[in-house]
Design a protein around this motif. Structure first.
Motif, short mmCIF file in Angstrom:
data_model
loop_
_atom_site.label_atom_id
_atom_site.label_comp_id
_atom_site.label_asym_id
_atom_site.label_seq_id
_atom_site.Cartn_x
_atom_site.Cartn_y
_atom_site.Cartn_z
N TYR A 310 -15.43 67.75 29.57
CA TYR A 310 -15.02 69.22 28.92
C TYR A 310 -16.32 69.91 28.74
N CYS A 311 -17.54 69.77 29.40
CA CYS A 311 -18.88 69.88 28.77
C CYS A 311 -19.17 71.15 28.74
N GLY A 312 -18.40 72.34 29.54
CA GLY A 312 -18.89 73.67 29.45
C GLY A 312 -20.12 73.82 30.22
N GLU A 360 -9.56 64.79 34.16
CA GLU A 360 -8.55 63.88 34.50
C GLU A 360 -9.01 63.44 36.19
N ASP A 383 -14.10 67.44 24.50
CA ASP A 383 -14.20 68.45 23.85
C ASP A 383 -13.12 69.58 24.68
N PRO A 384 -11.67 69.25 24.62
CA PRO A 384 -10.81 69.99 25.51
C PRO A 384 -10.41 71.41 24.83
N1 SAH Z 1 -18.33 71.24 24.91
C1 SAH Z 1 -18.26 72.65 25.42
C2 SAH Z 1 -17.09 73.28 26.01
C3 SAH Z 1 -15.81 73.23 25.03
S1 SAH Z 1 -14.47 74.16 25.51
C4 SAH Z 1 -18.97 73.44 24.56
O1 SAH Z 1 -19.01 73.14 23.17
O2 SAH Z 1 -19.42 74.66 24.71
C5 SAH Z 1 -13.72 73.34 26.60
C6 SAH Z 1 -14.11 73.54 27.86
O3 SAH Z 1 -13.39 72.59 28.85
C7 SAH Z 1 -14.31 74.75 28.60
O4 SAH Z 1 -15.52 74.81 29.45
C8 SAH Z 1 -13.21 74.62 29.80
O5 SAH Z 1 -13.71 75.69 31.08
C9 SAH Z 1 -13.36 73.31 30.37
N2 SAH Z 1 -11.81 72.80 30.79
C10 SAH Z 1 -10.81 72.96 30.67
N3 SAH Z 1 -10.15 72.35 31.51
C11 SAH Z 1 -10.46 71.26 31.86
C12 SAH Z 1 -10.46 70.09 32.59
N4 SAH Z 1 -8.93 69.83 32.86
N5 SAH Z 1 -11.36 69.30 33.01
C13 SAH Z 1 -12.49 69.62 32.51
N6 SAH Z 1 -12.79 70.80 31.95
C14 SAH Z 1 -11.76 71.58 31.47
#
Ligand code: SAH
Length: 487
Positions: A310-312, A360, A383-384
């Motif tokens: 969930y790295c954005g 996942e 960081d979901p």
């Molecule tokens: N770590 C980053 C983003 C956190 S927010 C930061 O601090 O800026 C959560 C992120 O998860 C968002 O960018 C969203 O688009 C992403 N996301 C949501 N569901 C996801 C999934 N199933 N797998 C991967 N990323 C996901």
């Protein structure tokens, strides 16, 4: 109890949304605008069998932690539930919320929860605003939704965002009015403008303005761009196209009208490009503190293989990469992954790789179902979004068996649920929380962010499982009913 009835009640706690909780005549009352310690005369707005909603009619005895709200719209607008609650008390309550949620939902009562890291000045901290646009008394207006509804409260100047945002909003509205551009009507699905998105980078002062349209083009777009460019700091004007019905704000397509379709911000010496559709933390002052906490929890020596799921746009990934052997980032939004790759380049950081897709899917399918050997990970950062991690992902992380897991969460309830699963363990591994560190990213609201360090402690004995507390179960039921009645 009946609607409009007046009841005297002492406020004992807040719900997770920051509404006061009190008890009277065997009822649990959820009282809007009341703070812990208040004795209020509450007016019932909706009564059910064992609980009721109410709002403050009169404060009979003010809590010592009650303060004057700075914003005149604090009560009508749904944004700042805590403007009438002292900031230091907000921070204490957030710590307690994390403790109690980990205990009640996760059965994890013995996790040390640290003091909430707060701000010096919890106003004007937001770098992003999404104003709904609609009609109020026949006139085009924009502002915020009144708590839990979709009726728009025009807010001239929101005290959580930079002052310049109100100028941009005003100029935009007068442009729309002048050219007879219509506001979107949620019920009929007619009308053009749905939202106005404004984002800025505090370190560079760059501002991006982006109307969200139920249509392909904005009439007189050149004139709109001309007017926006007169406002100091505006570096980009985009249109986002969202023709779908429903509550999702942004559509899949963004068209650039002026400038590059992104802005650039710096965090702790690292440079980040941010596109309109990419996630970026809304409070940059606290983000640096949050990421430093996450980095400290990861305890990197320079030799580790790290996964940032969930790295954005790769913010945490790049923070970690400076201290790790290699970082793998996974993110579902394509624009964010494009930003992440570009950000690695801009910072000259080579020891990162980014993958687009659901965490996942990438981790589970990529490594387990397609027969690739389980990847080695020393540290996994999670960081979901609010809904937390997919169970299949947690299972995959348990199989990967990193030394440490750093869980960054914006919702203590799903954090608690997921920590429980890590704590129960699988594949011969169990992870216990070493500490939880709340960070106040959302001052004046009831939201809280938490960094939690988990470490692999197979030998640690299983704690007894405590099922959902009645009060919490009740609370979730109410939330669900509410959700169903508003959608
Ligand atoms: N770590 C980053 C983003 C956190 S927010 C930061 O601090 O800026 C959560 C992120 O998860 C968002 O960018 C969203 O688009 C992403 N996301 C949501 N569901 C996801 C999934 N199933 N797998 C991967 N990323 C996901």
């Amino acid at each position: 109890m009946d609607k409009n009835q007046l009841v005297e009640v002492r406020i004992e706690d807040f719900t997770r949304d920051g509404e006061g909780i009190g008890r009277a005549d065997g009822y649990t009352l959820f009282v809007k605008d009341a703070v812990i310690g208040d004795r209020v005369l509450a007016k019932i707005t909706k009564a059910k069998k064992s609980y009721a909603y109410a709002r403050v009619e009169k404060v009979l005895e003010a809590s010592p932690e009650r303060v004057e709200p700075l914003c005149p719209e604090a009560r009508r607008c749904g944004g700042c539930r805590f403007q009438e609650y002292d900031y230091a008390a907000q921070l204490r309550w957030k710590k307690r919320l994390v403790e109690e949620t980990l205990g009640k939902i996760g059965g994890l009562w013995d996790i040390p929860v640290r003091e909430t890291i707060g701000m010096e000045n919890p106003f004007r901290y937001r770098n992003k605003a999404q104003y709904p646009v609609g009609c109020v008394k026949g006139e085009m207006a924009a502002g915020f939704y009144a708590g839990r509804t979709h009726s728009i409260i025009p807010v001239a100047d929101c005290l959580l965002t930079p002052e310049i945002y109100s100028t941009i909003l005003e100029e935009t509205l007068s442009f729309f009015r002048e050219y007879g551009i219509s506001a979107y009507d949620e019920i009929g699905g007619e009308g053009l403008v749905r939202h106005l998105l404004i984002r800025s980078a505090f370190s560079t002062g760059e501002i991006l303005v982006c109307p969200v349209l139920n249509g392909e083009t904005l009439p007189k777009a050149d004139e709109y761009v001309r007017r926006m460019r007169e406002i100091s700091g505006v570096r980009a004007v985009c249109l986002n196209i969202n023709r779908k019905k429903g509550n999702v704000i942004l559509g899949d397509r963004t068209v650039s009208l002026f400038g590059e379709p992104y802005i650039t911000d710096f965090l702790d010496g690292l440079e980040f490009r941010i596109s309109p559709a990419s996630f970026y933390q809304v409070n940059p002052v606290q983000t640096v503190k949050l990421y430093r906490e996450a980095l400290a929890a990861a305890a990197l020596t320079g030799d580790e293989i790290v996964y940032d799921l969930y790295c954005g746009i790769g913010t945490i990934s790049l923070f970690l990469a400076r201290a790790a052997r290699h970082v793998y980032g996974v993110e579902i939004v394509p624009a964010a992954i494009r930003d992440a790759k570009e950000n690695a380049k801009r910072n000259g950081i080579g020891n990162v790789s980014f993958y687009e897709g659901a965490a996942e899917d990438i981790i589970v399918r990529g490594y387990f179902e397609e027969g690739v050997p389980c990847p080695h990970a020393d540290v996994v950062v999670l960081d979901p979004p609010r809904k937390g991690c997919d169970p299949a992902l947690i299972d995959a992380v348990l199989q990967m068996g990193p030394e440490r897991i750093v869980y960054v969460s914006c919702d203590p309830a799903t954090l608690a649920r997921d920590l429980r699963v890590f704590n129960d363990g699988a594949h011969g591994r169990k992870y216990s929380a070493v500490f939880a560190q709340p960070v106040d990213m959302f001052g004046e609201t009831a939201h809280v962010e938490t960094v939690c360090l988990l470490s692999n402690t197979q030998s640690k004995k299983k704690e007894s499982y405590i099922t959902l507390d009645v009060e919490m179960a009740d609370y979730y039921r109410i939330k669900n009913e509410e959700k169903n009645s508003t959608t």
